[in-house]
Design a protein around this motif. Structure first.
Motif, PDB file in Angstrom:
ATOM      1  N   ILE A 157      -5.674  -1.040   5.720  1.00 26.95           N
ATOM      2  CA  ILE A 157      -5.846  -0.919   4.267  1.00 26.95           C
ATOM      3  C   ILE A 157      -4.619  -0.272   3.648  1.00 26.95           C
ATOM      4  CG2 ILE A 157      -7.191   0.202   2.459  1.00 26.95           C
ATOM      5  CD1 ILE A 157      -8.586  -2.181   3.667  1.00 26.95           C
ATOM      6  N   GLY A 158      -4.132   0.804   4.250  1.00 26.20           N
ATOM      7  CA  GLY A 158      -2.955   1.482   3.712  1.00 26.20           C
ATOM      8  C   GLY A 158      -1.721   0.604   3.712  1.00 26.20           C
ATOM      9  N   THR A 159      -1.494  -0.138   4.805  1.00 21.90           N
ATOM     10  CA  THR A 159      -0.323  -1.018   4.875  1.00 21.90           C
ATOM     11  C   THR A 159      -0.395  -2.118   3.826  1.00 21.90           C
ATOM     12  OG1 THR A 159       0.024  -0.591   7.231  1.00 21.90           O
ATOM     13  CG2 THR A 159       0.913  -2.639   6.346  1.00 21.90           C
ATOM     14  N   LEU A 160      -1.546  -2.743   3.670  1.00 21.31           N
ATOM     15  CA  LEU A 160      -1.686  -3.821   2.691  1.00 21.31           C
ATOM     16  C   LEU A 160      -1.454  -3.307   1.274  1.00 21.31           C
ATOM     17  CD1 LEU A 160      -4.772  -5.771   4.105  1.00 21.31           C
ATOM     18  CD2 LEU A 160      -2.361  -6.397   4.245  1.00 21.31           C
ATOM     19  N   GLU A 161      -1.993  -2.146   0.946  1.00 22.72           N
ATOM     20  CA  GLU A 161      -1.839  -1.623  -0.411  1.00 22.72           C
ATOM     21  C   GLU A 161      -0.408  -1.158  -0.677  1.00 22.72           C
ATOM     22  OE1 GLU A 161      -6.405  -0.040  -1.217  1.00 22.72           O
ATOM     23  OE2 GLU A 161      -4.792   1.397  -0.829  1.00 22.72           O
ATOM     24  N   GLN A 162       0.186  -0.461   0.271  1.00 24.37           N
ATOM     25  CA  GLN A 162       1.546   0.038   0.059  1.00 24.37           C
ATOM     26  C   GLN A 162       2.563  -1.095   0.008  1.00 24.37           C
ATOM     27  OE1 GLN A 162       1.932   2.828   3.318  1.00 24.37           O
ATOM     28  NE2 GLN A 162       0.024   3.826   2.702  1.00 24.37           N
ATOM     29  N   VAL A 163       2.447  -2.046   0.919  1.00 22.65           N
ATOM     30  CA  VAL A 163       3.366  -3.187   0.905  1.00 22.65           C
ATOM     31  C   VAL A 163       3.120  -4.050  -0.322  1.00 22.65           C
ATOM     32  CG1 VAL A 163       4.010  -5.292   2.127  1.00 22.65           C
ATOM     33  CG2 VAL A 163       3.671  -3.183   3.398  1.00 22.65           C
ATOM     34  N   GLY A 164       1.859  -4.206  -0.723  1.00 22.38           N
ATOM     35  CA  GLY A 164       1.565  -4.985  -1.927  1.00 22.38           C
ATOM     36  C   GLY A 164       2.141  -4.359  -3.180  1.00 22.38           C
ATOM     37  N   LEU A 165       1.990  -3.034  -3.330  1.00 22.16           N
ATOM     38  CA  LEU A 165       2.576  -2.367  -4.493  1.00 22.16           C
ATOM     39  C   LEU A 165       4.094  -2.448  -4.483  1.00 22.16           C
ATOM     40  CD1 LEU A 165       0.365   0.854  -4.763  1.00 22.16           C
ATOM     41  CD2 LEU A 165       0.463  -1.047  -6.381  1.00 22.16           C
ATOM     42  N   ALA A 166       4.693  -2.269  -3.314  1.00 20.52           N
ATOM     43  CA  ALA A 166       6.155  -2.378  -3.219  1.00 20.52           C
ATOM     44  C   ALA A 166       6.627  -3.775  -3.597  1.00 20.52           C
ATOM     45  CB  ALA A 166       6.609  -2.021  -1.807  1.00 20.52           C
TER      46      ALA A 166
END
Length: 358
Positions: free
Chosen positions: A143-152
């Motif tokens: 979840i953290g990777t998807l959200e952080q990479v998505g925001l970036a």
């Protein structure tokens, strides 16, 4: 008065030139024979010398392969063919030296990561599970990777795309050169520097760690990659398309929007996907700005989060057999994520590629 015909004897034809195909040549399976002989010599000599490293055996076998190929070809055929065989052998050796570590990495990751990789591992977090015990999962890190990479990606793609459009379509003079220079400098910035930059801003304004701060650091790393890839794709668009659109009275901004970008869309998408794959494995900014968490935090704007690279480092630091298995399984998930992004990029590039034919 009768005329007698004078017969001219036929001119003898010159002898045919010697055929270049009549010389001796090695059979087509000769490279396989050279490889087998080189492997036998390399492994045998390594065993006799007492070398226990398979890497040393492989390097010695590669050296024997090049030497045997050149020597035998020079003796059977000629020097010219021997030089050609030498160059081909060096290319094959370099290719194998580049591919073997990749396959070794994938093999070790799959063999060790598949021990605990199942549905439970993908749908549970580490909440309440001590690091040295079995159990737990990687759901909170995914979840953290998807959200952080998505925001970036949401932050960096518009900035990078507009910057590349400026450099290709409008950029002239000192400002364009300065932007190009700083983009080149940013391409080589280590991830820890981007993390320290955002950390200083956090300390100045007393901000708490969150997934957004990590996404901002990842966006800094992603922007120059997007700018460079998009710039190269826009340069490949033929000027004739721009001139034809402008000749019809279409404004320049509309030409860029309706002609230039759609033509280069496949390459731009591929560059964006590769940039996403490049930042997906960054750990240093997450350690400094997100802090990691054992719990599921679906809100990237508040509170600490985890990510797949941070989870791998965290589990490996514990040092138990169970944590090592979880680390390898998370590494396998991360590799699968990056491979999926590359496959999507290739699919989009093929889908958006210009159609050939009449």
């Amino acid at each position: 008065m009768s005329q007698t015909a004078v017969q001219v004897p036929p001119t003898p034809s010159p002898p045919p030139p010697p055929s270049t195909l009549s010389g001796r040549s090695l059979p087509r399976w000769a490279p396989l024979g050279f490889a087998a002989a080189a492997i036998a010599l390399g492994c045998g000599l390594g065993a006799v010398a007492g070398w226990h490293s398979k890497t040393q055996w492989g390097l010695l076998s590669a050296l024997f392969f090049v030497l045997i190929s050149y020597t035998v070809t020079s003796a059977v055929e000629n020097k010219r063919q021997a030089k050609d065989r030498l160059a081909t052998s060096v290319v094959w050796v370099c290719f194998i030296l580049a591919v073997v570590p990749l396959f070794s990495l994938i093999w070790v990751t799959v063999s060790r990561g598949s021990k605990v990789l199942d549905g439970y591992f993908l749908t549970h977090s580490m909440a309440g599970v001590p690091g040295f015990e079995t159990g737990g999962g990687v759901y909170h890190a995914i979840i953290g990777t998807l959200e952080q990479v998505g925001l970036a990606t949401v932050i960096s793609v518009p900035i990078g795309l507009l910057t590349a459009i400026y450099l290709v379509e409008y950029g002239r003079g000192t400002l364009a050169k300065a932007v190009t220079f700083f983009v080149d400098v940013m391409t080589g910035i280590p991830s820890i520097v981007a993390g320290l930059f955002l950390l200083s801003i956090m300390l100045m304004f007393e901000l708490s760690p969150s997934g957004l701060m990590g996404a901002l650091a990842l966006a800094i790393l992603m922007i120059p990659v997007v700018v460079r890839s998009t710039e190269e794709m826009l340069k490949l668009v033929p000027n004739e398309l721009r001139e034809a659109s402008l000749a019809l009275g279409v404004p320049k901004w509309r030409t860029i929007l309706k002609v230039v970008i759609p033509t280069a869309l496949g390459g731009i998408t591929t560059g964006v996907m590769l940039a996403v794959a490049r930042i997906a494995g960054e750990t240093a900014p997450i350690m400094l700005l997100v802090f990691g968490s054992q719990l599921i935090n679906a809100n990237p704007f508040e509170g600490a989060q985890s990510s797949l690279p941070f989870y791998i480092w965290e589990q490996y630091r514990v040092g138990s057999e169970a944590s090592y298995d979880r680390a390898w399984a998370a590494a396998l998930v991360l590799i699968a994520f990056v491979m999926l992004l590359n496959l999507v990029a290739r699919g989009i590039a093929r889908w958006k590629a210009p159609k050939t034919g009449r």
